[in-house]
Design a protein around this motif. Sequence first.
Motif, PDB file in Angstrom:
ATOM      1  N   SER A   1      37.366  37.801  39.950  1.00 18.60           N
ATOM      2  CA  SER A   1      36.641  36.319  39.685  1.00 18.60           C
ATOM      3  C   SER A   1      34.927  36.397  39.198  1.00 18.60           C
ATOM      4  O   SER A   1      34.390  35.921  39.216  1.00 18.60           O
ATOM      5  CB  SER A   1      37.312  35.003  40.619  1.00 18.60           C
ATOM      6  N   VAL A   2      35.096  37.879  41.303  1.00 14.55           N
ATOM      7  CA  VAL A   2      33.562  37.514  41.290  1.00 14.55           C
ATOM      8  C   VAL A   2      33.062  38.407  39.917  1.00 14.55           C
ATOM      9  O   VAL A   2      31.817  38.216  38.920  1.00 14.55           O
ATOM     10  CB  VAL A   2      33.124  38.401  42.515  1.00 14.55           C
ATOM     11  N   LEU A   3      33.676  39.344  38.935  1.00 14.81           N
ATOM     12  CA  LEU A   3      33.364  40.483  38.333  1.00 14.81           C
ATOM     13  C   LEU A   3      32.966  39.491  37.138  1.00 14.81           C
ATOM     14  O   LEU A   3      32.494  40.033  36.526  1.00 14.81           O
ATOM     15  CB  LEU A   3      34.404  41.695  38.368  1.00 14.81           C
ATOM     16  N   ALA A   4      33.978  38.879  37.208  1.00 15.12           N
ATOM     17  CA  ALA A   4      34.519  37.701  36.019  1.00 15.12           C
ATOM     18  C   ALA A   4      32.471  36.818  35.851  1.00 15.12           C
ATOM     19  O   ALA A   4      31.549  36.886  34.760  1.00 15.12           O
ATOM     20  CB  ALA A   4      35.550  36.808  35.697  1.00 15.12           C
ATOM     21  N   VAL A   5      32.244  36.077  36.382  1.00 18.31           N
ATOM     22  CA  VAL A   5      30.895  36.091  37.248  1.00 18.31           C
ATOM     23  C   VAL A   5      30.019  36.571  36.417  1.00 18.31           C
ATOM     24  O   VAL A   5      29.193  36.636  36.283  1.00 18.31           O
ATOM     25  CB  VAL A   5      30.564  35.351  38.422  1.00 18.31           C
ATOM     26  N   ALA A   6      29.790  37.621  37.277  1.00 12.93           N
ATOM     27  CA  ALA A   6      28.863  39.144  37.671  1.00 12.93           C
ATOM     28  C   ALA A   6      28.847  39.530  35.815  1.00 12.93           C
ATOM     29  O   ALA A   6      27.185  40.030  35.713  1.00 12.93           O
ATOM     30  CB  ALA A   6      29.601  40.169  37.794  1.00 12.93           C
TER      31      ALA A   6
ATOM     32  N   ILE B   1      37.897  31.816  36.434  1.00 15.65           N
ATOM     33  CA  ILE B   1      37.823  30.663  37.694  1.00 15.65           C
ATOM     34  C   ILE B   1      38.635  29.895  37.833  1.00 15.65           C
ATOM     35  O   ILE B   1      39.522  29.849  39.345  1.00 15.65           O
ATOM     36  CB  ILE B   1      36.021  30.371  38.162  1.00 15.65           C
ATOM     37  N   THR B   2      39.435  28.815  37.268  1.00 22.49           N
ATOM     38  CA  THR B   2      39.965  28.294  36.906  1.00 22.49           C
ATOM     39  C   THR B   2      41.176  28.736  37.307  1.00 22.49           C
ATOM     40  O   THR B   2      42.303  28.006  38.365  1.00 22.49           O
ATOM     41  CB  THR B   2      39.834  26.978  35.117  1.00 22.49           C
ATOM     42  N   ASN B   3      41.870  29.387  36.312  1.00 21.26           N
ATOM     43  CA  ASN B   3      42.717  30.012  36.430  1.00 21.26           C
ATOM     44  C   ASN B   3      43.130  30.881  38.215  1.00 21.26           C
ATOM     45  O   ASN B   3      44.144  30.470  38.876  1.00 21.26           O
ATOM     46  CB  ASN B   3      43.227  31.305  35.521  1.00 21.26           C
TER      47      ASN B   3
ATOM     48  N   PHE C   1      38.236  23.732  48.265  1.00 21.37           N
ATOM     49  CA  PHE C   1      37.690  24.680  47.253  1.00 21.37           C
ATOM     50  C   PHE C   1      36.380  24.793  46.434  1.00 21.37           C
ATOM     51  O   PHE C   1      36.431  26.299  45.958  1.00 21.37           O
ATOM     52  CB  PHE C   1      38.752  23.748  46.367  1.00 21.37           C
ATOM     53  N   MET C   2      35.396  23.666  46.367  1.00 21.28           N
ATOM     54  CA  MET C   2      34.495  24.106  45.932  1.00 21.28           C
ATOM     55  C   MET C   2      33.745  24.973  46.953  1.00 21.28           C
ATOM     56  O   MET C   2      32.760  26.041  46.294  1.00 21.28           O
ATOM     57  CB  MET C   2      33.396  22.094  45.733  1.00 21.28           C
ATOM     58  N   ALA C   3      33.719  25.225  47.818  1.00 19.18           N
ATOM     59  CA  ALA C   3      33.329  26.154  49.118  1.00 19.18           C
ATOM     60  C   ALA C   3      33.133  27.652  48.429  1.00 19.18           C
ATOM     61  O   ALA C   3      32.628  28.112  48.475  1.00 19.18           O
ATOM     62  CB  ALA C   3      33.209  25.434  50.424  1.00 19.18           C
ATOM     63  N   GLU C   4      34.661  27.224  47.965  1.00 22.05           N
ATOM     64  CA  GLU C   4      35.336  29.038  47.619  1.00 22.05           C
ATOM     65  C   GLU C   4      34.941  29.188  45.842  1.00 22.05           C
ATOM     66  O   GLU C   4      34.232  30.360  46.702  1.00 22.05           O
ATOM     67  CB  GLU C   4      36.555  28.477  47.332  1.00 22.05           C
ATOM     68  N   ALA C   5      34.421  28.056  45.084  1.00 20.46           N
ATOM     69  CA  ALA C   5      34.089  28.607  44.351  1.00 20.46           C
ATOM     70  C   ALA C   5      32.008  28.653  44.292  1.00 20.46           C
ATOM     71  O   ALA C   5      32.196  29.523  43.805  1.00 20.46           O
ATOM     72  CB  ALA C   5      34.522  27.112  43.159  1.00 20.46           C
ATOM     73  N   GLY C   6      32.578  28.170  45.263  1.00 23.25           N
ATOM     74  CA  GLY C   6      30.350  28.348  45.395  1.00 23.25           C
ATOM     75  C   GLY C   6      30.308  30.328  46.543  1.00 23.25           C
ATOM     76  O   GLY C   6      29.041  30.275  45.994  1.00 23.25           O
TER      77      GLY C   6
ATOM     78  N   THR D   1      30.914  27.923  37.107  1.00 23.02           N
ATOM     79  CA  THR D   1      31.416  27.769  38.358  1.00 23.02           C
ATOM     80  C   THR D   1      31.877  26.754  39.093  1.00 23.02           C
ATOM     81  O   THR D   1      33.316  26.835  39.057  1.00 23.02           O
ATOM     82  CB  THR D   1      31.065  29.328  39.046  1.00 23.02           C
ATOM     83  N   LEU D   2      31.386  26.226  39.386  1.00 21.54           N
ATOM     84  CA  LEU D   2      31.436  24.846  40.888  1.00 21.54           C
ATOM     85  C   LEU D   2      32.656  24.296  39.505  1.00 21.54           C
ATOM     86  O   LEU D   2      33.280  23.638  39.466  1.00 21.54           O
ATOM     87  CB  LEU D   2      30.403  24.365  41.090  1.00 21.54           C
ATOM     88  N   LEU D   3      31.894  23.770  38.246  1.00 23.59           N
ATOM     89  CA  LEU D   3      32.526  23.060  37.170  1.00 23.59           C
ATOM     90  C   LEU D   3      33.699  23.486  37.220  1.00 23.59           C
ATOM     91  O   LEU D   3      35.173  22.509  37.157  1.00 23.59           O
ATOM     92  CB  LEU D   3      31.834  22.884  36.066  1.00 23.59           C
ATOM     93  N   ALA D   4      33.964  24.686  37.210  1.00 25.61           N
ATOM     94  CA  ALA D   4      35.601  25.399  37.088  1.00 25.61           C
ATOM     95  C   ALA D   4      36.423  25.141  38.001  1.00 25.61           C
ATOM     96  O   ALA D   4      37.760  25.243  37.367  1.00 25.61           O
ATOM     97  CB  ALA D   4      35.248  27.081  36.448  1.00 25.61           C
ATOM     98  N   ALA D   5      35.991  25.267  39.117  1.00 27.27           N
ATOM     99  CA  ALA D   5      37.020  24.643  40.611  1.00 27.27           C
ATOM    100  C   ALA D   5      36.921  23.574  40.233  1.00 27.27           C
ATOM    101  O   ALA D   5      38.475  23.316  41.162  1.00 27.27           O
ATOM    102  CB  ALA D   5      35.854  25.057  41.214  1.00 27.27           C
ATOM    103  N   LEU D   6      36.753  22.350  39.900  1.00 25.72           N
ATOM    104  CA  LEU D   6      37.463  21.385  39.889  1.00 25.72           C
ATOM    105  C   LEU D   6      38.043  20.951  39.718  1.00 25.72           C
ATOM    106  O   LEU D   6      38.823  20.101  40.870  1.00 25.72           O
ATOM    107  CB  LEU D   6      36.146  20.462  38.818  1.00 25.72           C
ATOM    108  N   TYR D   7      38.678  20.933  38.620  1.00 29.29           N
ATOM    109  CA  TYR D   7      40.295  20.765  38.055  1.00 29.29           C
ATOM    110  C   TYR D   7      41.214  21.055  39.004  1.00 29.29           C
ATOM    111  O   TYR D   7      42.037  20.617  39.995  1.00 29.29           O
ATOM    112  CB  TYR D   7      40.133  21.048  36.555  1.00 29.29           C
ATOM    113  N   PRO D   8      40.988  22.787  39.924  1.00 28.48           N
ATOM    114  CA  PRO D   8      41.860  23.203  40.118  1.00 28.48           C
ATOM    115  C   PRO D   8      41.806  22.221  41.812  1.00 28.48           C
ATOM    116  O   PRO D   8      43.190  22.545  42.507  1.00 28.48           O
ATOM    117  CB  PRO D   8      41.251  24.642  40.522  1.00 28.48           C
TER     118      PRO D   8
END
Lengths: 231, 403
Positions: free
Chosen positions: B22-27, B282-284, B314-319, B381-388
Amino acid sequence: MEVTKLTDVTRVYKIGEVETHALRGINLTIGDGEFTTLVGPSGSGKTTLLQLIGCLDQPTSGSIYLRGEDVTRLNRNQRADLRKAKIGFIFQFFALIPTLTAYENVEMPLLLSGQNNGRRKTRVMELLDAVGLSDRAHHRPDQLSGGEQQRVAVARALATNPVLVLADEPTANLDTANGDQVMEIMQKLNQETGTTFIFATHDPRVIKYARRVVTLCDGLVVENNTAKKKD
Amino acid sequence: MLQLFKMAYRNLGRNRRRTFFSVLAVAVALALLLMIAAILEGEMRGAIDLSIRLHTGHLQIRAKSYEEEKLSLAWDDLVENPEQIVTQLEALEEVKAAAPRLNASGIIATRDESVGVQVIGIDPLSETNEPFYQGMVAGEYLTPDDREGVIIGLPLAEKLDLKVGDTINLLVNTSNGDVDEQLFTIRGLYSTGTPGYDKSTIFMPLAKAQTFTRTEGHASLIFILLNDIDQTDAVAAALQSSQYKIETWREMNKLFVQMTGFANVYMAFLNLIVLGVTATVITNTLLMAVFERTREMGILTAIGMKGRQLIALFMAEAGFLAVGGIIFGLLLGWPLVAYYTKYGIYFGDMGMTGIIFGDTIYAHLTVSDTVILIIMAFVITLLAALYPAIVASRLEPVEALHS
Ligand SMILES: Nc1ncnc2c1ncn2[C@@H]1O[C@H](COP(=O)(O)OP(=O)(O)OP(=O)(O)O)[C@@H](O)[C@H]1O
Ligand SMILES: [Mg+2]
């Protein structure tokens, strides 16, 4: 005074077209300070009943009162608040949060109910001491034995001084020695604090500690033995 | 709240591989976007910079009726006595260099081919012609009194199979509308690294160009370079006169300014695609985590945790994922951008004749692009975490405990 009172409670599970009548009309009153066991064959509705009393679930019909308050029609958030303040849970499996230490697990309900730092600390240590795990405070669940994990769960269930502790097969995964130890701790806490305990179990060892045994069969109370055992 | 962050942080440690990806995807997304932004910005800056150096200067003085596209040589359309104006200009301290240029349209005829070119008469000694004398790749540069010499661009020479010393027949339009022709010797070949320009431009000394086109004592324009581009407007204002027209580089490079706008739209589109892919990852990831931890969330709900607290968890995790991804993205992207800022990317001839585009693009990353991309990566990234997170918060505690 009664802790909880159920009148004509039913619970029907619907999966597609199939209806399961898990509870068919329960009338039951549990008094203050009781140490009561629910027994009955598998599928008789014990877990369902505990979930209803614990406000994890809502009945299909009938009413449930907790300390005289009708909890039947509360919304999600209200039920969460009620559980937080008044009810402690002990589960059979995976009862602890794996990423948190014993200390942090016990602390969680106190954090959720917004208690300040100093009081939390004293309370957590007092509880871990009561279940004989002061020296394991900073171990993670995977570093504790099953019995120790369940004792942490007991400590957590009692953290906020709930009026009622509900335990679903608390000894099912424990050997005799550990099972007895957990039961003795609960018995001691029941006597010292006057907290009401309700268990669901198949385990004769648990039944032998109970002062009242309620027998369920097919979603109905078939035996309500109030004076099974005197201390 | 602190406990929430602690839990979120520890949750990331539970499935290290998944967290890593996940970190890699953002990076990777961030690094890629930094790179794209830097190249687009670099291309635009490079193009405008080149155009200024070769073609427009910072300012030009022209006759009021001069029309660039027509390359008119009628005396009315030209600047009279350009040398006099240049002397005045060079006295200004903001002016780095100024020189007259005469632009004419011409045709080079060889034995078997003829091509249209722009013939520019220049003052060979002026600093304004630095790109050409610095860019000599064969033969000699022009001398002011040469009457038969020209220099031509390397790509043109290659195309017409010409070399230094060869003779070409050059036809030009003259001030009275006739066409004149004369033989010239190729003194040298230049290259400015701008194939589109080099392919179609040849130079001769101004004096010869003037006699050749019957425009003695006149120039098409005066090409002015300033010490500092930011002084353009001030100098332009100071030079205002009723006789002449003052053009700034911004007016003369309208096309590029428009292209910058287009490039920004293009970039927004690319950003959307790249970040969309990242958001899906991230959502996945988080959705998988939600399903794995159903029971655990049931327990938390049972002991009184509310839906919005689970969302916060979960948002903290995404953060954390976002911050980690951004840090690694910068570590990955900066050296890459730095490399291409220094060495550039060679594209060769992009095939756009007449448009000034260098054959090498040097990346240029602005602070504002960097900041915008960092914020975008974080928000997405945060928006992507919203659904989960919402899925997690909607779980009924009973269902959670049963599974
Ligand atoms: N979530 C559910 N959805 C559908 N049916 C359910 C659900 N939970 C329980 N049931 C059904 O309701 C009945 C009562 O189940 P319950 O779990 O309360 O019994 P139990 O007495 O706790 O059994 P055990 O001793 O095996 O734990 C069973 O027939 C069961 O299959
Ligand atoms: Mg059960």
